[in-house]
Design a protein around this motif. Structure first.
Motif, PDB file in Angstrom:
ATOM      1  N   ARG A 127       0.756  -1.021   0.051  1.00  0.00           N
ATOM      2  CA  ARG A 127      -0.025   0.010  -0.068  1.00  0.00           C
ATOM      3  C   ARG A 127       0.769   1.432  -0.039  1.00  0.00           C
ATOM      4  NH1 ARG A 127      -5.216  -1.410   1.088  1.00  0.00           N
ATOM      5  NH2 ARG A 127      -5.934   0.821   1.845  1.00  0.00           N
ATOM      6  N   ASN A 128       2.029   1.181   0.386  1.00  0.00           N
ATOM      7  CA  ASN A 128       2.808   2.436   0.606  1.00  0.00           C
ATOM      8  C   ASN A 128       4.157   2.603  -0.364  1.00  0.00           C
ATOM      9  OD1 ASN A 128       4.150   0.144   1.628  1.00  0.00           O
ATOM     10  ND2 ASN A 128       5.124   1.185   3.432  1.00  0.00           N
ATOM     11  N   LEU A 129       3.890   1.909  -1.629  1.00  0.00           N
ATOM     12  CA  LEU A 129       4.717   1.981  -2.435  1.00  0.00           C
ATOM     13  C   LEU A 129       4.382   3.145  -3.675  1.00  0.00           C
ATOM     14  CD1 LEU A 129       7.370   0.881  -4.227  1.00  0.00           C
ATOM     15  CD2 LEU A 129       5.699  -0.985  -5.198  1.00  0.00           C
ATOM     16  N   THR A 130       5.407   3.775  -3.853  1.00  0.00           N
ATOM     17  CA  THR A 130       5.609   4.459  -5.276  1.00  0.00           C
ATOM     18  C   THR A 130       6.663   4.196  -6.307  1.00  0.00           C
ATOM     19  OG1 THR A 130       4.897   6.672  -3.748  1.00  0.00           O
ATOM     20  CG2 THR A 130       5.722   7.138  -5.993  1.00  0.00           C
ATOM     21  N   MET A 131       6.255   3.993  -7.227  1.00  0.00           N
ATOM     22  CA  MET A 131       7.323   3.615  -8.296  1.00  0.00           C
ATOM     23  C   MET A 131       7.463   4.539  -9.729  1.00  0.00           C
ATOM     24  SD  MET A 131       9.035   1.030  -9.348  1.00  0.00           S
ATOM     25  CE  MET A 131      10.096   1.413 -10.703  1.00  0.00           C
ATOM     26  N   LEU A 132       8.583   4.936  -9.898  1.00  0.00           N
ATOM     27  CA  LEU A 132       8.689   6.032 -10.864  1.00  0.00           C
ATOM     28  C   LEU A 132       9.674   5.545 -11.752  1.00  0.00           C
ATOM     29  CD1 LEU A 132       8.962   9.053  -8.472  1.00  0.00           C
ATOM     30  CD2 LEU A 132       6.974   8.403  -9.549  1.00  0.00           C
ATOM     31  N   ASN A 133       9.674   5.705 -13.143  1.00  0.00           N
ATOM     32  CA  ASN A 133      10.499   5.280 -14.017  1.00  0.00           C
ATOM     33  C   ASN A 133      10.943   6.391 -14.802  1.00  0.00           C
ATOM     34  OD1 ASN A 133      12.067   3.277 -15.749  1.00  0.00           O
ATOM     35  ND2 ASN A 133      10.628   3.931 -17.302  1.00  0.00           N
ATOM     36  N   LEU A 134      12.212   6.988 -14.713  1.00  0.00           N
ATOM     37  CA  LEU A 134      12.739   7.936 -15.590  1.00  0.00           C
ATOM     38  C   LEU A 134      12.572   7.913 -17.060  1.00  0.00           C
ATOM     39  CD1 LEU A 134      15.902   9.168 -13.731  1.00  0.00           C
ATOM     40  CD2 LEU A 134      13.541   9.932 -13.289  1.00  0.00           C
ATOM     41  N   TYR A 135      12.450   8.706 -17.752  1.00  0.00           N
ATOM     42  CA  TYR A 135      12.293   8.597 -19.215  1.00  0.00           C
ATOM     43  C   TYR A 135      13.456   8.056 -19.659  1.00  0.00           C
ATOM     44  CZ  TYR A 135       7.948  11.063 -19.829  1.00  0.00           C
ATOM     45  OH  TYR A 135       6.544  11.735 -19.652  1.00  0.00           O
ATOM     46  N   GLU A 136      13.792   7.630 -20.687  1.00  0.00           N
ATOM     47  CA  GLU A 136      15.076   6.937 -21.471  1.00  0.00           C
ATOM     48  C   GLU A 136      15.611   8.327 -21.837  1.00  0.00           C
ATOM     49  OE1 GLU A 136      16.305   3.832 -24.610  1.00  0.00           O
ATOM     50  OE2 GLU A 136      14.258   3.969 -24.403  1.00  0.00           O
ATOM     51  N   GLY A 137      17.053   8.143 -21.567  1.00  0.00           N
ATOM     52  CA  GLY A 137      17.996   9.179 -21.702  1.00  0.00           C
ATOM     53  C   GLY A 137      18.286  10.147 -20.664  1.00  0.00           C
TER      54      GLY A 137
END
Length: 184
Positions: A127-137
């Motif tokens: 419940r307490n997870l934030t998942m971010l993915n940086l844009y390629e490059g």
């Protein structure tokens, strides 16, 4: 003989208009011998994104029991656990049990997508997870700012982060939000 970490110093000015957080931080960053400039600079961006007076760099790669960054309260309880890269399911579940907030920032384009797809359903109950993915490059562009001694300015506004050193063009860091915490 074991290789030692390389020490980097960063004077980081943060103007986060989204959170109304404005501060200067004198940071010491230990770069593990196996760590790249890209990963180190993503750790620095993670610091800027979630900065607080008590957020600090941890042993990360050197110690499996610590994240890349964490914030503890005055009692020693973990408020924020921040990992960079592609941690496994066990690590995320362990972090979720120990911290109020768990944040993971991945980077690496297609490899991050391949890593996240099977993991997404396995951590759905967290419940307490934030998942971010940086844009390629983004990580490669950030690596161009890496120096042993850095003076960096970070501006965050409307979900965009700009990081510059006053010499080269600033780097725009953008990300996809793959997962937000679930309200209780």
């Amino acid at each position: 003989m074991a290789l030692k970490s390389t020490i980097y110093k960063a004077d980081l000015q943060i103007a986060d208009m989204d959170r109304h957080y404005y501060a200067d931080h004198a940071l010491t960053i230990a770069r593990h011998p196996s760590e790249t400039d890209e990963r180190m600079m993503v750790r620095l961006v993670a610091f800027a994104m979630f900065a607080s007076e008590r957020l600090e760099f941890c042993k990360g790669l050197s110690d499996v029991d610590e994240p890349d960054l964490w914030e503890t309260d005055l009692t020693g309880a973990i408020v924020q656990w921040v990992d960079v890269g592609q941690p496994d399911e066990r690590r995320i579940l362990k972090a979720a049990g120990r911290a109020e907030q768990v944040r993971v920032i991945s980077y690496g384009g297609r490899a991050s997508e391949v890593w996240w797809k099977p993991l997404e359903s396995r951590v759905a109950r967290v419940r307490n997870l934030t998942m971010l993915n940086l844009y390629e490059g983004c990580a490669a562009a950030l690596a161009t700012l890496a120096q042993r001694s850095m003076r960096l300015q970070c501006t965050i506004q409307e979900g965009q982060l700009w990081l510059g050193n006053g010499v080269a063009d600033p780097v725009l860091v953008e990300w996809d939000r793959w997962r937000e915490p679930v309200a209780r």
